[in-house]
Design a protein around this motif. Structure first.
Motif, PDB file in Angstrom:
ATOM      1  N   UNK B 131       3.194  -8.491  33.606  1.00 60.77           N
ATOM      2  CA  UNK B 131       1.974  -7.750  33.972  1.00 60.77           C
ATOM      3  C   UNK B 131       1.520  -6.852  32.826  1.00 60.77           C
ATOM      4  N   UNK B 132       2.475  -6.201  32.200  1.00 63.63           N
ATOM      5  CA  UNK B 132       2.124  -5.323  31.073  1.00 63.63           C
ATOM      6  C   UNK B 132       1.596  -6.145  29.898  1.00 63.63           C
ATOM      7  N   UNK B 133       2.137  -7.340  29.718  1.00 60.77           N
ATOM      8  CA  UNK B 133       1.636  -8.181  28.622  1.00 60.77           C
ATOM      9  C   UNK B 133       0.157  -8.528  28.827  1.00 60.77           C
ATOM     10  N   UNK B 134      -0.246  -8.641  30.094  1.00 63.56           N
ATOM     11  CA  UNK B 134      -1.668  -8.923  30.361  1.00 63.56           C
ATOM     12  C   UNK B 134      -2.528  -7.705  30.032  1.00 63.56           C
ATOM     13  N   UNK B 135      -1.961  -6.519  30.217  1.00 54.82           N
ATOM     14  CA  UNK B 135      -2.721  -5.293  29.914  1.00 54.82           C
ATOM     15  C   UNK B 135      -2.752  -5.014  28.409  1.00 54.82           C
ATOM     16  N   UNK B 136      -1.783  -5.562  27.679  1.00 56.26           N
ATOM     17  CA  UNK B 136      -1.701  -5.301  26.235  1.00 56.26           C
ATOM     18  C   UNK B 136      -1.661  -6.600  25.419  1.00 56.26           C
ATOM     19  N   UNK B 185      11.048  -2.019  33.352  1.00 57.43           N
ATOM     20  CA  UNK B 185       9.719  -2.343  32.812  1.00 57.43           C
ATOM     21  C   UNK B 185       9.041  -1.099  32.230  1.00 57.43           C
ATOM     22  N   UNK B 186       9.128  -0.004  32.978  1.00 57.72           N
ATOM     23  CA  UNK B 186       8.468   1.232  32.515  1.00 57.72           C
ATOM     24  C   UNK B 186       9.390   2.061  31.632  1.00 57.72           C
ATOM     25  N   UNK B 187      10.664   2.010  31.947  1.00 59.05           N
ATOM     26  CA  UNK B 187      11.614   2.867  31.240  1.00 59.05           C
ATOM     27  C   UNK B 187      11.814   2.398  29.790  1.00 59.05           C
ATOM     28  N   UNK B 188      11.899   1.093  29.611  1.00 53.17           N
ATOM     29  CA  UNK B 188      12.311   0.581  28.299  1.00 53.17           C
ATOM     30  C   UNK B 188      11.189  -0.077  27.485  1.00 53.17           C
ATOM     31  N   UNK B 189      10.104  -0.491  28.188  1.00 52.72           N
ATOM     32  CA  UNK B 189       9.055  -1.240  27.480  1.00 52.72           C
ATOM     33  C   UNK B 189       7.740  -0.471  27.507  1.00 52.72           C
ATOM     34  N   UNK B 191       4.753  -1.889  26.290  1.00 54.80           N
ATOM     35  CA  UNK B 191       3.647  -2.834  26.453  1.00 54.80           C
ATOM     36  C   UNK B 191       4.159  -4.170  27.004  1.00 54.80           C
ATOM     37  N   UNK B 192       5.283  -4.083  27.696  1.00 51.71           N
ATOM     38  CA  UNK B 192       5.874  -5.289  28.282  1.00 51.71           C
ATOM     39  C   UNK B 192       6.742  -6.069  27.315  1.00 51.71           C
ATOM     40  N   UNK B 199      14.013   2.802  25.447  1.00 54.42           N
ATOM     41  CA  UNK B 199      14.462   1.451  25.112  1.00 54.42           C
ATOM     42  C   UNK B 199      15.111   1.409  23.739  1.00 54.42           C
ATOM     43  N   UNK B 200      14.525   2.133  22.804  1.00 49.31           N
ATOM     44  CA  UNK B 200      15.125   2.240  21.468  1.00 49.31           C
ATOM     45  C   UNK B 200      16.524   2.847  21.536  1.00 49.31           C
TER      46      UNK B 200
END
Lengths: 241, 241
Positions: B131-136, B185-189, B191-192, B199-200
């Motif tokens: 989903x995030x990949x679609x937004x970005x 999904x939100x914690x580590x990425x 833009x998906x 995440x780093x």
């Protein structure tokens, strides 16, 4: 062979890859063009540095040294420890002003001789917030007096600028630059001496600016491999022939 | 001569010196002991990498290469671009799974041959938030479908793990590790695909852990010059004789 920039200094250099640090920001800025090499030594003054210059940078000691491994630039960022007052708890780090100046001359001369083509960039000590230094002592402080003062730091900054002029190399006058911000004590310093992320940003931007004046900018420096934007999506391998 | 760790990978490596990045954190962690050298190439897949390995790392190309310039470790972190789907807008980066596996084998073999003593550490692609990949999207996306899926990324991660096992080198299974956090999904990425600071942090901690298992820890590695805490305040120069 990717060009290198050495960062040589005390704790403000050693810590420059912490979050938001100026060294990391440089490495990120030049991520495809330059290797940023960290040579930060927390607590060191110019007197100690003169004892170790050969060991750290001489050609015979490591493959990166010598004329073939000459960096395109080196930042030299010492003075904050030399400027410790001689009658306070940081006295063991103190170096008298005149000796500091001579030492800095010797350090610059070493690199001029070792790497004649390398751009040398001096950075003065930042300003000192004496009240914060009292809140963040790094040793037992029964005197209740700060081990550094802003006035003394200013004298070492002035000496650093004089050395830069005498040697004909650029200098970042961090001591003056930072104090142009009315809230410099809180904005730029986290313990009255070391830098906040905002303070690190100042150093990063000033270094970028000085490097650019010497022709060392992202636009002027080649990448070793094609950037994604330059790769033809219809024939990617063409870029690698 | 200070030991080196090379970070070799795609954008997740190239961007690793941004604020809170895993590369900068490594450089900060090893600030007195190891040079962390960035070789990140945004958008690259293993097919392109095979075309440039010699140029980037071969001894004849630069003074850092060859057996004398062998790093103590190298992270190899490719797969996120190979895993682009072949029928979406990222198709030009896609590499079929079997070829990816073969390429990764070849890359590992190159380093084993070039630097027999170097510790090689593979890292799988992170998971994908579709989903995030679609937004970005990073290109025009009239299909309205994500260019990567988490399922495909998982297959490439599995292949990476298989290569590590076949070659007898350690691997960080980032794809599985990250998904152990319910809010990955939100914690580590961000833009998906690319990593947040959190995440780093996962990558940094996993790399530190794997290096430690190979004996590459702060405690085990010598500093080139005395630490401030080891310098006698009553006779500092004694440390430099």
């Amino acid at each position: 062979m990717r060009p290198k920039i050495f960062l040589f200094g005390d704790s403000i250099t050693q810590d420059s890859f912490a979050e938001g640090g100026w060294g990391a920001s440089l490495a990120n800025h030049f991520s495809r063009t330059v290797d940023v090499v960290l040579r930060g030594y927390s607590g060191y003054n110019t007197r100690w540095v003169l004892k170790v210059l050969e060991k750290v940078f001489a050609a015979t000691q490591h493959g990166d040294g010598g004329i073939n491994g000459a960096p395109v630039a080196i930042t030299i960022f010492f003075g904050a420890n030399d400027a410790c007052l001689p009658d306070r708890y940081g006295a063991f780090q103190h170096v008298p002003l005149l000796e500091y100046k001579q030492n800095l001359h010797s350090i610059v001369s070493f690199f001029v001789k070792q790497w004649p083509t390398t751009h040398i960039l001096l950075i003065t000590t930042p300003p000192i917030d004496e009240e914060a230094r009292l809140r963040y002592p790094y040793a037992y402080n029964p005197q209740g007096l700060p081990e550094r003062t802003n006035e003394a730091a200013g004298e070492y900054a002035t000496a650093c600028i004089a050395v830069a002029e005498e040697c004909g190399v650029p200098v970042i006058d961090l001591w003056t630059k930072m104090q142009q911000c009315p809230d410099w004590r809180k904005e730029y310093l986290c313990d009255g001496l070391h830098l906040t992320q905002s303070g690190n940003r100042v150093v990063f931007e000033e270094v970028i600016l000085k490097l650019r004046e010497k022709g060392l900018s992202l636009e002027a420096m080649p990448v070793d491999l094609p950037l994604l934007a330059d790769i033809d999506p219809n024939d990617p391998l063409k870029s690698f022939q």
